[in-house]
Design an enzyme around this catalytic site. Sequence first.
Site, PDB file in Angstrom:
ATOM      1  N   PHE A 127     -16.926  19.870   8.499  1.00 33.25           N
ATOM      2  CA  PHE A 127     -18.054  20.711   8.914  1.00 33.25           C
ATOM      3  C   PHE A 127     -17.845  21.122  10.378  1.00 33.25           C
ATOM      4  CE2 PHE A 127     -22.334  21.672  10.359  1.00 33.25           C
ATOM      5  CZ  PHE A 127     -22.752  22.515   9.348  1.00 33.25           C
ATOM      6  N   ASP A 196     -18.757  10.529   8.821  1.00 34.37           N
ATOM      7  CA  ASP A 196     -19.934  11.393   8.755  1.00 34.37           C
ATOM      8  C   ASP A 196     -20.415  11.360   7.302  1.00 34.37           C
ATOM      9  OD1 ASP A 196     -21.632  13.572   8.315  1.00 34.37           O
ATOM     10  OD2 ASP A 196     -20.628  14.841   9.790  1.00 34.37           O
ATOM     11  N   TYR A 221     -31.958  15.199   6.583  1.00 40.08           N
ATOM     12  CA  TYR A 221     -32.722  16.312   5.998  1.00 40.08           C
ATOM     13  C   TYR A 221     -32.131  16.809   4.676  1.00 40.08           C
ATOM     14  CZ  TYR A 221     -29.241  18.598   9.022  1.00 40.08           C
ATOM     15  OH  TYR A 221     -28.080  18.951   9.658  1.00 40.08           O
ATOM     16  N   LYS A 222     -31.005  16.225   4.247  1.00 33.75           N
ATOM     17  CA  LYS A 222     -30.431  16.664   2.975  1.00 33.75           C
ATOM     18  C   LYS A 222     -30.975  15.763   1.863  1.00 33.75           C
ATOM     19  CE  LYS A 222     -26.168  18.128   5.320  1.00 33.75           C
ATOM     20  NZ  LYS A 222     -26.362  19.590   5.348  1.00 33.75           N
ATOM     21  N   ARG A 368     -22.315  27.193  -3.883  1.00 27.85           N
ATOM     22  CA  ARG A 368     -22.511  25.727  -3.889  1.00 27.85           C
ATOM     23  C   ARG A 368     -23.785  25.387  -4.621  1.00 27.85           C
ATOM     24  NH1 ARG A 368     -22.897  22.681   1.824  1.00 27.85           N
ATOM     25  NH2 ARG A 368     -24.823  23.883   1.906  1.00 27.85           N
TER      26      ARG A 368
HETATM   27  C1  LIG Z   1     -20.989  17.124   7.487  1.00 24.88           C
HETATM   28  C2  LIG Z   1     -22.050  17.646   8.392  1.00 24.88           C
HETATM   29  N1  LIG Z   1     -22.147  17.175   9.649  1.00 24.88           N
HETATM   30  C3  LIG Z   1     -23.111  17.644  10.497  1.00 24.88           C
HETATM   31  C4  LIG Z   1     -24.022  18.595  10.070  1.00 24.88           C
HETATM   32  C5  LIG Z   1     -25.095  19.166  10.912  1.00 24.88           C
HETATM   33  O1  LIG Z   1     -25.337  18.675  12.161  1.00 24.88           O
HETATM   34  P1  LIG Z   1     -26.768  18.943  12.823  1.00 24.88           P
HETATM   35  O2  LIG Z   1     -27.785  18.132  12.058  1.00 24.88           O
HETATM   36  O3  LIG Z   1     -26.601  18.543  14.237  1.00 24.88           O
HETATM   37  O4  LIG Z   1     -27.063  20.406  12.674  1.00 24.88           O
HETATM   38  C6  LIG Z   1     -23.955  19.082   8.776  1.00 24.88           C
HETATM   39  C7  LIG Z   1     -24.934  20.105   8.316  1.00 24.88           C
HETATM   40  O5  LIG Z   1     -24.959  20.592   7.249  1.00 24.88           O
HETATM   41  C8  LIG Z   1     -22.944  18.613   7.926  1.00 24.88           C
HETATM   42  O6  LIG Z   1     -22.839  19.086   6.686  1.00 24.88           O
END
Ligand SMILES: Cc1ncc(COP(=O)(O)O)c(C=O)c1O
Length: 409
Positions: A127, A196, A221-222, A368
């Site tokens: 990401f 992550d 938030y997912k 997706r």
């Molecule tokens: C793998 C991954 N890392 C980080 C983030 C997002 O980071 P942030 O919450 O700081 O926008 C996402 C967002 O979709 C993501 O998919």
Amino acid sequence: MTHLTREDAEARDAASPLRGRRELFDLPDGVVYLCGNSLGALPRHVPDRLAAVVRREWGSELVRGWNSADWTHLNARCGARIAPLIGAAPEDVTVGDSTSVTLFKAMVAAARLRPDRRVVVLEPTTFPTDGYVAQGVAALLDLELRWCDPADPAASLDEDVAVLALTHVDFRSGAMFDLPGLTAAAHAVGAVTLWDLCHSTGAVPVDLAAADADLAVGCTYKYLNGGPGSPAFVWAAPRLQDSLDQPITGWWGHAAPFEMHRDFEPAPGIQRMVVGTPPVLALSALESALEVFDGVATADLRAASLALTDHLVELVESRVDGFELITPREHERRGSQVSFRHPDAYGVVQALIARGVVGDFRTPDVARFGVAPLYVRHVDLWDAVEHLVTVMESEEHLDPAYARRLAVT
Ligand SMILES: Cc1ncc(COP(=O)(O)O)c(C=O)c1O
């Protein structure tokens, strides 16, 4: 043509150990929501809880709320609720800043655990924020980034590597890395791992303790349904916590914040990863949202996710042409989403959204479909694919109205 019917889908839902969980969510009528890997759905009870926090805790208690409503422990309380989903002990997880900021803190802390090494290994399809944060960390600490082959990250490991930083489940394809295997490979060369877990937690259980992992970060938030922009969590192995030297030394990460000492002294344990005043409203929404996982066995979550993603793959492949599956078919390599390449993916996704089937598009040509096992059912997938068949047969996706790119795709 598939031999599956809508009745088969209903029967599978009736047999699911997660049946009935969907009732805990407030999903709009007529919507099939396949975007929980971007923004999770609203648990039904959260608005009342949030209203009570605003009116009773903030409105009436005012500043007394820090003690009377125990706002001071919200970071840790949310962490404790997330812990069982990631194979962690309750006291080893905390929640507070955005994912990007949390990644930054964790990556600096991870690199500082290996001060005599200069390389961070990451993968080029990660990401974007993970790569951008790594670039910032590398500039700050004078490190070198080594972009590995996503098909074989272990091949990039050697004794110069301080940190292996990987996203467990890929945001575009839904492909999943072997977390225990790669953690062991990193340890074999003396490197630490930073995982992550944004696209895992809440749908793909992991066992960080069993894997002997080092650090992990994930958004809420997912699949955790904390609401738009809800704060991220961070975990570190208990054996490392008191050696973590994170770069944003704010007063809430101090050993005694209300002593107001001049000099920074890190709090013991994972609390030292906290920075400033916790976002009480966001954490309250998250804490409340996490109740939907009460009584859910992580094995059931995984089994349901795999059954549903298998079902979606089978339905799409047997009923429409031209969609190339980029999500691995093997269960051990798959997260909880299904992604297809299609030359008109943007128009297809927009036409589906207009019909109430909400998935999303990722550049350049990926459609997706996130499968949140707590509220997506087999029948929803059946209905979604019925709409997809109609869109493709009637060429709705070629309507010029669906060619205009929105800011968020
Ligand atoms: C793998 C991954 N890392 C980080 C983030 C997002 O980071 P942030 O919450 O700081 O926008 C996402 C967002 O979709 C993501 O998919």
